[in-house]
Design a protein around this motif. Structure first.
Motif, mmCIF file in Angstrom:
data_model
loop_
_atom_site.group_PDB
_atom_site.id
_atom_site.type_symbol
_atom_site.label_atom_id
_atom_site.label_comp_id
_atom_site.label_asym_id
_atom_site.label_seq_id
_atom_site.Cartn_x
_atom_site.Cartn_y
_atom_site.Cartn_z
ATOM 1 N N SER A 15 0.844 -1.191 -0.151
ATOM 2 C CA SER A 15 0.084 0.043 0.140
ATOM 3 C C SER A 15 0.764 1.330 0.127
ATOM 4 O O SER A 15 2.031 1.165 0.252
ATOM 5 C CB SER A 15 -0.848 -0.197 1.260
ATOM 6 O OG SER A 15 0.046 0.039 2.422
ATOM 7 N N ARG A 17 2.754 4.656 -1.941
ATOM 8 C CA ARG A 17 3.219 4.974 -2.923
ATOM 9 C C ARG A 17 4.867 5.247 -2.988
ATOM 10 O O ARG A 17 5.288 5.214 -1.942
ATOM 11 C CB ARG A 17 2.867 6.397 -3.330
ATOM 12 C CG ARG A 17 1.313 6.533 -3.352
ATOM 13 C CD ARG A 17 0.798 8.195 -3.533
ATOM 14 N NE ARG A 17 1.364 8.738 -4.601
ATOM 15 C CZ ARG A 17 0.669 10.163 -4.980
ATOM 16 N NH1 ARG A 17 -0.281 10.585 -4.457
ATOM 17 N NH2 ARG A 17 1.283 10.306 -6.138
ATOM 18 N N HIS A 76 0.801 2.769 -7.809
ATOM 19 C CA HIS A 76 -0.038 3.650 -7.311
ATOM 20 C C HIS A 76 0.364 5.069 -7.290
ATOM 21 O O HIS A 76 -0.653 5.851 -7.302
ATOM 22 C CB HIS A 76 -0.044 3.409 -5.807
ATOM 23 C CG HIS A 76 -0.622 1.764 -5.567
ATOM 24 N ND1 HIS A 76 -0.691 1.586 -4.220
ATOM 25 C CD2 HIS A 76 -1.332 1.133 -6.274
ATOM 26 C CE1 HIS A 76 -1.249 0.281 -4.137
ATOM 27 N NE2 HIS A 76 -1.740 0.107 -5.321
ATOM 28 N N TYR A 112 -4.291 6.445 -3.287
ATOM 29 C CA TYR A 112 -3.174 5.730 -2.436
ATOM 30 C C TYR A 112 -2.678 6.591 -1.543
ATOM 31 O O TYR A 112 -1.671 6.026 -1.031
ATOM 32 C CB TYR A 112 -2.536 5.149 -3.591
ATOM 33 C CG TYR A 112 -3.186 4.360 -4.719
ATOM 34 C CD1 TYR A 112 -3.731 3.175 -4.312
ATOM 35 C CD2 TYR A 112 -3.317 4.800 -6.115
ATOM 36 C CE1 TYR A 112 -4.404 2.379 -5.298
ATOM 37 C CE2 TYR A 112 -4.281 4.120 -6.971
ATOM 38 C CZ TYR A 112 -4.785 2.939 -6.503
ATOM 39 O OH TYR A 112 -5.292 2.090 -7.185
#
Length: 119
Positions: A15, A17, A76, A112
């Motif tokens: 998860s 960036r 992301h 994100y």
């Protein structure tokens, strides 16, 4: 080297960036390590006919999840789902498309999270 270690610290963090710099510096150092490990394999006589040796295999296993995680975080950062990483399954064209996506600039804050900063 800081970029590489930062990715290793986030071993399975899918998860968030990853900035363009984080991704590309990690990949550069990863390629250099791969060359060094391959050289050590060949010099020790551990290489096989395919060129992969014991150390190369171990390094590949070690680096697989961090590479996948940083690739997904990079996607992301360009406002794309991590599922786009599966495009590499399309022969030749998939790698080219993914390479272009990884080279695109970061987007501002998106779903994100905020734009990533280094360490």
């Amino acid at each position: 080297m800081d970029w590489y270690l930062n990715v290793i610290r986030k071993y399975t963090v899918f998860s968030g960036r990853a900035s363009r710099e984080e991704y590309w510096y990690f990949m550069l150092i990863n390629i250099l390590f791969t060359i060094v490990v391959g050289f050590i394999d060949r010099s020790m006589g551990w290489g096989h006919a395919s060129g992969a040796g014991m150390l190369s295999g171990l390094y590949s296993l070690f680096i697989f999840l961090p590479s996948l995680a940083v690739s997904i975080r990079r996607l992301h950062d360009t406002s794309r789902s991590g599922w786009w990483a599966l495009i590499v399954l399309v022969p030749l064209l998939g790698w080219i498309v993914l390479l272009v996506m990884m080279a695109l600039p970061s987007h501002t804050d998106n779903e994100y999270g905020p734009r990533s900063t280094h360490v």
